[in-house]
Write a protein that holds these residues in place. Structure first.
Motif, mmCIF file in Angstrom:
data_model
loop_
_atom_site.group_PDB
_atom_site.id
_atom_site.type_symbol
_atom_site.label_atom_id
_atom_site.label_comp_id
_atom_site.label_asym_id
_atom_site.label_seq_id
_atom_site.Cartn_x
_atom_site.Cartn_y
_atom_site.Cartn_z
ATOM 1 N N ARG A 50 0.695 -0.859 0.114
ATOM 2 C CA ARG A 50 0.439 -0.120 0.151
ATOM 3 C C ARG A 50 1.227 1.040 -0.026
ATOM 4 O O ARG A 50 0.527 2.327 -0.632
ATOM 5 N N ASN A 81 0.063 0.395 -10.907
ATOM 6 C CA ASN A 81 -1.017 -0.131 -10.794
ATOM 7 C C ASN A 81 -0.906 -1.094 -9.768
ATOM 8 O O ASN A 81 -0.411 -2.044 -9.494
ATOM 9 N N MET A 82 -2.776 -1.233 -9.479
ATOM 10 C CA MET A 82 -2.400 -2.680 -8.558
ATOM 11 C C MET A 82 -3.180 -2.965 -8.804
ATOM 12 O O MET A 82 -4.773 -2.987 -9.686
ATOM 13 N N PHE A 84 -6.283 -5.853 -6.815
ATOM 14 C CA PHE A 84 -6.728 -6.034 -5.551
ATOM 15 C C PHE A 84 -7.309 -7.240 -5.435
ATOM 16 O O PHE A 84 -7.616 -7.873 -6.384
ATOM 17 N N SER A 86 -9.742 -8.226 -3.593
ATOM 18 C CA SER A 86 -11.020 -8.616 -3.685
ATOM 19 C C SER A 86 -11.078 -8.182 -5.587
ATOM 20 O O SER A 86 -12.410 -8.204 -5.977
ATOM 21 N N ALA A 88 -11.771 -5.202 -7.154
ATOM 22 C CA ALA A 88 -12.268 -4.216 -6.865
ATOM 23 C C ALA A 88 -12.711 -3.239 -8.347
ATOM 24 O O ALA A 88 -12.651 -2.230 -8.748
ATOM 25 N N LEU A 89 -13.659 -4.626 -8.619
ATOM 26 C CA LEU A 89 -14.107 -3.714 -10.111
ATOM 27 C C LEU A 89 -15.402 -3.390 -9.845
ATOM 28 O O LEU A 89 -16.247 -3.361 -9.056
ATOM 29 N N PHE A 90 -15.395 -2.526 -11.094
ATOM 30 C CA PHE A 90 -16.067 -1.176 -10.976
ATOM 31 C C PHE A 90 -17.708 -2.247 -11.193
ATOM 32 O O PHE A 90 -17.556 -1.927 -12.241
ATOM 33 N N PRO A 91 -19.008 -2.041 -10.361
ATOM 34 C CA PRO A 91 -20.107 -2.943 -10.271
ATOM 35 C C PRO A 91 -21.035 -2.482 -11.771
ATOM 36 O O PRO A 91 -21.854 -3.345 -12.215
ATOM 37 N N HIS A 92 -21.074 -1.167 -11.573
ATOM 38 C CA HIS A 92 -21.984 -0.103 -12.802
ATOM 39 C C HIS A 92 -21.466 0.177 -13.215
ATOM 40 O O HIS A 92 -21.889 0.951 -14.585
ATOM 41 N N ARG A 149 -7.467 -4.432 -16.243
ATOM 42 C CA ARG A 149 -7.501 -3.746 -16.178
ATOM 43 C C ARG A 149 -6.513 -2.126 -14.986
ATOM 44 O O ARG A 149 -5.562 -1.158 -15.638
ATOM 45 N N ALA A 150 -5.127 -3.118 -14.538
ATOM 46 C CA ALA A 150 -4.735 -2.932 -14.085
ATOM 47 C C ALA A 150 -2.553 -2.291 -15.259
ATOM 48 O O ALA A 150 -1.998 -1.798 -14.992
ATOM 49 N N ASP B 164 -17.881 -1.062 -0.136
ATOM 50 C CA ASP B 164 -15.672 -1.692 -0.676
ATOM 51 C C ASP B 164 -14.888 -0.259 -0.783
ATOM 52 O O ASP B 164 -14.896 -0.120 -2.155
ATOM 53 N N SER B 166 -12.324 -0.462 -1.859
ATOM 54 C CA SER B 166 -11.506 -0.621 -2.650
ATOM 55 C C SER B 166 -11.434 0.010 -3.509
ATOM 56 O O SER B 166 -11.022 0.018 -4.699
ATOM 57 N N LEU B 167 -12.775 0.177 -3.880
ATOM 58 C CA LEU B 167 -13.434 0.638 -5.199
ATOM 59 C C LEU B 167 -12.543 1.583 -5.659
ATOM 60 O O LEU B 167 -12.276 2.420 -6.543
ATOM 61 N N ASP B 173 -6.143 4.800 -7.923
ATOM 62 C CA ASP B 173 -4.793 3.994 -8.300
ATOM 63 C C ASP B 173 -4.708 4.659 -10.259
ATOM 64 O O ASP B 173 -3.323 4.493 -10.601
ATOM 65 N N LEU B 174 -5.577 3.671 -10.328
ATOM 66 C CA LEU B 174 -6.116 4.026 -12.008
ATOM 67 C C LEU B 174 -5.951 5.808 -12.912
ATOM 68 O O LEU B 174 -6.134 5.826 -13.610
ATOM 69 N N LEU B 189 -23.182 5.120 -7.299
ATOM 70 C CA LEU B 189 -22.779 3.497 -6.435
ATOM 71 C C LEU B 189 -23.888 4.055 -5.392
ATOM 72 O O LEU B 189 -24.309 2.797 -4.402
#
Lengths: 364, 270
Positions: A50, A81-82, A84, A86, A88-92, A149-150, B164, B166-167, B173-174, B189
């Motif tokens: 981190r 870039n990281m 994650f 989880s 951490a994909l953007f769900p929307h 994505r990363a 979350d 981390s989102l 990060d991007l 969201l």
């Protein structure tokens, strides 16, 4: 090769915490390396990750990427870039929009965004799923979207936080090869954090084993596995048998030992010339011990014991053998014969042996 | 075991529902009554709906109420969202628990006390700085914001604590700057929770009588006030018609906000 990533005496303490999360780590990572930080939870590996991403600031020390000090560079401006844990994909957003996100932030022209995103989706074999939402993907697909994505921004360093932990076992094994192939193709430096020693050893070119905020040992996977520097590293990377012993005599390149636990004279290949009576710890991995129902006269180190327990795993069996001293020795015996029944039984008398080169002497 | 209700439980349930919804049902039924007498059924008619829309006093009050609800819901949304962020994102600061208690206080405070104290505050302020000059729509809006933001902050805090983080870190990060992250990741969201909070604040403001009565002046009469005062003069079937319309609107709002809250819960889990 020039070091692209340089950590110089990095320290991080969290307010209110008793222990120091990262306690003075210095490390150089070369361009194009696949580097792994390996350690149990709470060893500071995630904090280190981190700090590289810019989500945490070191209390002391410097982090440099290509010579540039990262102290005051915010996460969105770092060439890092990281991926994650989880994902951490953007769900929307669709898969395509998720992958294109970084390029859009960098304000690339639209046709370039489309071309690079499509190419990246093809690289991770998701070309057909661009219009899906993350909620419609399987775990393995999500993992590949997160990787794409990363990678799409072509960072100087890619951070991977427990990249395979969320996958099931079979997929995990396939993905290991896949990740290494992708890393070699894109040529980006990968820094992975994991608590899984197999994951680290199978993918990384170098491993730093971490314990309590410090690096316990740094080296290539086979180096760290075969020549652990201390008990912690020896025990964390797979299982190992330890014998407390004293030096009885030395010959050139060989230490003669006696051990109350082993109840037999032992010898180990070691270049050191230690004084008689020096206490040492002899370490030997379970798969390096031969197990037989008869004693092989060629064995230099030979022990006798009785079977204490057997765990059949298919490709191999883990056998616990109790020595006369009460010490339990763990042996992994490959099941070479296609044999059903006629296995070892508890209480059976067996013989153990290994050559001098199979064991190693631990410093502490 | 069968899933059938025992006769005793079935009767108790029927009585319970009759107690809760019987009066409401009778209001709806009698709004379609042809007779002027509220208690005598004289055939189906939509006459009172027509008269209602021709009643200028009621229409003006409805517009006033709508205006107040619109402004106070928006104000409550902005302040309540900020408060919800502070409560869920800043876990450690001195007096955090006290702050949390203060924010949710209006939820349990008797409305009479809230109304009275706000009235006294407005009077004192007028004497000291000459603002607010008299009481009216603006004072009701301020009063309703204090009530509505408590509800909004609870809804937003609940949504954010399931969010979350981390989102947001991934977006940062991007290459997205913090405000961009808020606009393209956080806001979309939590949008369903924002809409739910706004609808809740709107409904609270629209049907409030007590606080509005305390904080209003001669210039502003809200719909609940008109209904209350007209009932005291004797029931008109117009009020039944009005009540039916309000019931439908409020029920629709609550249904939508409940749906949205449920949807945020589900998407928070993914």
């Amino acid at each position: 090769m020039a070091a692209t990533i340089a950590l110089e005496g990095v320290v991080k303490r969290y307010p209110g915490a008793v222990t120091t999360a990262v306690d003075g780590i210095s490390l150089d990572i070369a361009a194009g390396e696949f580097f792994a930080l390996l350690g149990p939870s709470g060893c500071g590996k995630t904090t280190l990750l981190r700090m590289l991403a810019g989500f945490e600031r070191p209390d002391q020390g410097r982090i440099r990427i290509d010579g540039q000090d990262m102290q005051d560079v915010p996460p969105y401006a770092r060439p890092v870039n990281m991926m994650f844990q989880s994902y951490a994909l953007f769900p929307h957003m669709t898969v395509f929009d998720n992958v294109a996100f970084g390029l859009r932030q960098a304000k690339r022209p639209n046709d370039e965004i489309a071309a690079r995103t499509t190419a990246m989706l093809d690289l991770v074999k998701l070309g057909a799923l661009g219009k899906r939402k993350p909620g419609q993907l399987s775990g393995g697909e999500k993992q590949r979207v997160a990787l794409a994505r990363a990678l799409v921004n072509e960072p100087k360093l890619l951070l991977l936080d427990e990249p395979l932990t969320a996958l099931d076992r079979k997929l995990r094994e396939e993905t290991r090869f896949e990740l290494v192939r992708i890393q070699q193709r894109v040529g980006i430096t990968f820094l992975m954090v994991t608590h899984d020693q197999e994951e680290a050893m199978s993918m990384a070119t170098r491993i730093a084993v971490m314990d309590k905020g410090r690096i316990s040992q740094l080296g290539a996977p086979d180096e760290v596995y075969e020549r652990p520097a201390n008990r912690f590293v020896a025990g964390f990377l797979g299982s190992i048998n330890l014998f407390e012993a004293q030096v009885r005599a030395t010959a050139p390149g060989v230490l003669m030992l006696e051990s109350a636990e082993a109840n037999a004279p032992l010898s180990v290949a070691d270049p050191r010339d230690l004084a008689m009576g020096t206490p040492i710890t002899l370490a030997i991995r379970p798969e390096k011990i031969a197990l037989g129902t008869q004693r092989d006269p060629q064995w230099v180190n030979a022990l006798t014991g009785i079977v204490h327990g057997v765990a059949y795993r298919g490709e191999a069996s883990d056998v616990e053998v109790a020595l006369a001293s009460g010490k339990i020795v763990r042996v992994t015996a490959a099941n070479r014969d296609r044999r059903v029944g006629n296995a070892l039984t508890v209480g059976q008398k067996v013989f153990l042996g290994w050559p001098r080169e199979a064991a190693t002497v631990l410093a502490s | 075991m069968s899933n059938r209700l025992s006769p005793f439980l079935a009767v108790m349930m029927a009585l319970g529902f009759a107690f809760l919804y019987g009066p409401i049902a009778s209001v709806i039924v009698y709004s379609f009554n042809a007779s002027r007498l509220v208690t005598v059924w004289a055939g189906f008619s939509v006459r009172w709906y027509g008269e209602l829309f021709a009643n200028e006093q009621i229409m003006r009050a409805a517009l006033t109420s709508f205006e107040i609800a619109l402004m106070s819901a928006t104000g409550a949304l902005i302040l309540g969202t900020a408060t919800g962020f502070v409560l869920s994102r800043y876990r450690r600061f001195i007096g955090r628990y006290f702050f949390g208690a203060l924010v949710t206080g209006p939820l349990v405070m008797p409305e009479v006390i809230t109304g009275l104290s706000l009235l006294l505050l407005f009077v004192a302020m007028e004497q000291l700085f000459g603002w607010p000059r008299g009481r009216g729509i603006s004072t009701i809006v301020i009063a309703h914001i204090t009530l509505g933001m408590a509800y909004v902050s609870v809804v937003i805090e609940a949504r954010l604590s399931a969010f979350d983080r981390s989102l947001e870190e991934a977006a940062l990060d991007l290459g997205a700057r913090p405000w961009k992250v808020f606009a393209v990741i956080t806001l979309p969201l939590i949008a369903p929770a924002l809409v739910a909070g706004w609808l809740l604040a709107f409904t609270l403001s629209f049907d409030d009588l007590v606080i509005a009565s305390f904080t209003t002046g001669p210039s502003a009469t809200t719909l609940p006030m008109v209904i209350f005062s007209s009932v005291r003069l004797g029931l008109s079937p117009q009020i039944n018609a009005l009540a039916t319309i309000l019931l439908v609107v409020v029920a629709a709002f609550i249904l939508i906000s409940a749906r949205l809250v449920a949807r945020t819960r589900r998407s928070a889990g993914s």
